[in-house]
Design an enzyme around this catalytic site. Structure first.
Site, PDB file in Angstrom:
ATOM      1  N   HIS A  46       2.411   2.695 -15.024  1.00 26.61           N
ATOM      2  CA  HIS A  46       3.385   2.165 -14.081  1.00 26.61           C
ATOM      3  C   HIS A  46       4.673   1.883 -14.853  1.00 26.61           C
ATOM      4  O   HIS A  46       4.654   1.645 -16.066  1.00 26.61           O
ATOM      5  CB  HIS A  46       2.870   0.875 -13.460  1.00 26.61           C
ATOM      6  CG  HIS A  46       1.695   1.080 -12.556  1.00 26.61           C
ATOM      7  ND1 HIS A  46       1.358   0.177 -11.581  1.00 26.61           N
ATOM      8  CD2 HIS A  46       0.767   2.069 -12.484  1.00 26.61           C
ATOM      9  CE1 HIS A  46       0.288   0.599 -10.936  1.00 26.61           C
ATOM     10  NE2 HIS A  46      -0.091   1.745 -11.479  1.00 26.61           N
ATOM     11  N   GLU A  83       6.643  -0.633 -15.161  1.00 22.62           N
ATOM     12  CA  GLU A  83       6.705  -1.882 -15.920  1.00 22.62           C
ATOM     13  C   GLU A  83       5.870  -1.797 -17.189  1.00 22.62           C
ATOM     14  O   GLU A  83       6.297  -2.250 -18.257  1.00 22.62           O
ATOM     15  CB  GLU A  83       6.213  -3.061 -15.064  1.00 22.62           C
ATOM     16  CG  GLU A  83       7.051  -3.328 -13.829  1.00 22.62           C
ATOM     17  CD  GLU A  83       6.609  -2.562 -12.594  1.00 22.62           C
ATOM     18  OE1 GLU A  83       6.930  -3.003 -11.483  1.00 22.62           O
ATOM     19  OE2 GLU A  83       5.939  -1.505 -12.726  1.00 22.62           O
ATOM     20  N   CYS A 108       2.989  -4.884  -9.159  1.00 23.74           N
ATOM     21  CA  CYS A 108       1.608  -4.943  -8.672  1.00 23.74           C
ATOM     22  C   CYS A 108       0.817  -5.860  -9.608  1.00 23.74           C
ATOM     23  O   CYS A 108       1.317  -6.271 -10.651  1.00 23.74           O
ATOM     24  CB  CYS A 108       1.011  -3.544  -8.641  1.00 23.74           C
ATOM     25  SG  CYS A 108       0.657  -2.869 -10.282  1.00 23.74           S
ATOM     26  N   CYS A 144       0.856  -4.692 -13.298  1.00 26.74           N
ATOM     27  CA  CYS A 144       2.133  -4.866 -13.981  1.00 26.74           C
ATOM     28  C   CYS A 144       2.462  -6.332 -14.204  1.00 26.74           C
ATOM     29  O   CYS A 144       2.996  -6.702 -15.261  1.00 26.74           O
ATOM     30  CB  CYS A 144       3.239  -4.187 -13.183  1.00 26.74           C
ATOM     31  SG  CYS A 144       2.991  -2.397 -13.088  1.00 26.74           S
TER      32      CYS A 144
END
Length: 170
Positions: free
Chosen positions: A67, A69, A97, A100
């Protein structure tokens, strides 16, 4: 500890530079879409300087943990040669999410600031609600079992850690 900010529900004050860094995260996310990736971008900033920026690389790298991040946190830690992002802010184009957010907390980022929220992501087909709700439920109700099976040697790694005199605490 990190603070998560959202307009109207701020746990910490918004800094004058937040808007510009969020615009940078949105720019990274938008470019990532043009490059064939997902619509997420993140920027790690320390002392007013961009340390790392990344877009979502899940499909590109065939890595479900890539992801934006997480990728930005990894790159920032490599650039700073540390596993701690204390003193840094993680800017995300969208509300992180659970994966992250956990990564940001483990990295000890001072702040997490995001632009769009989970409802914006849901409208685009990214529904993290299931994960937020799952983590709030008892594990026995989860669709994928997470099972503890204690073996006699389970504590050995922690004993080794406690007795290792040159360990790096974290």
């Amino acid at each position: 500890m990190s603070h998560i900010e959202k307009s109207g529900t701020s746990l910490a004050s918004v800094s004058p530079d937040d808007e510009a860094w969020l615009a940078r995260a949105v720019e990274v996310a938008t470019q990532n879409v043009a490059d064939g990736g997902g619509p997420f971008g993140a920027v790690v900033v320390r002392d007013g300087v961009e340390v790392a920026a990344a877009g979502n690389r899940v499909t590109r790298d065939l890595d479900p943990t890539a992801h934006a991040e997480v990728v930005a946190i990894r790159a920032a830690c490599q650039a700073l040669k540390t596993f701690s992002l204390a003193g840094a802010t993680l800017y995300a184009s969208c509300e992180p999410c659970p994966l992250c957010l956990s990564a940001a907390l483990w990295a000890r980022a001072d702040r997490v600031v995001f632009a769009a929220d989970r409802h914006d992501a849901e409208r685009a087909g990214f529904d993290d609600r299931e994960f937020y709700e799952l983590l709030a439920r008892d594990r026995s109700t989860w669709p994928n079992p997470v099972v503890e099976h204690r073996i006699p040697r389970a504590g050995e790694p922690f004993e080794a850690w406690r007795s290792h005199t040159s360990r790096t605490p974290y």
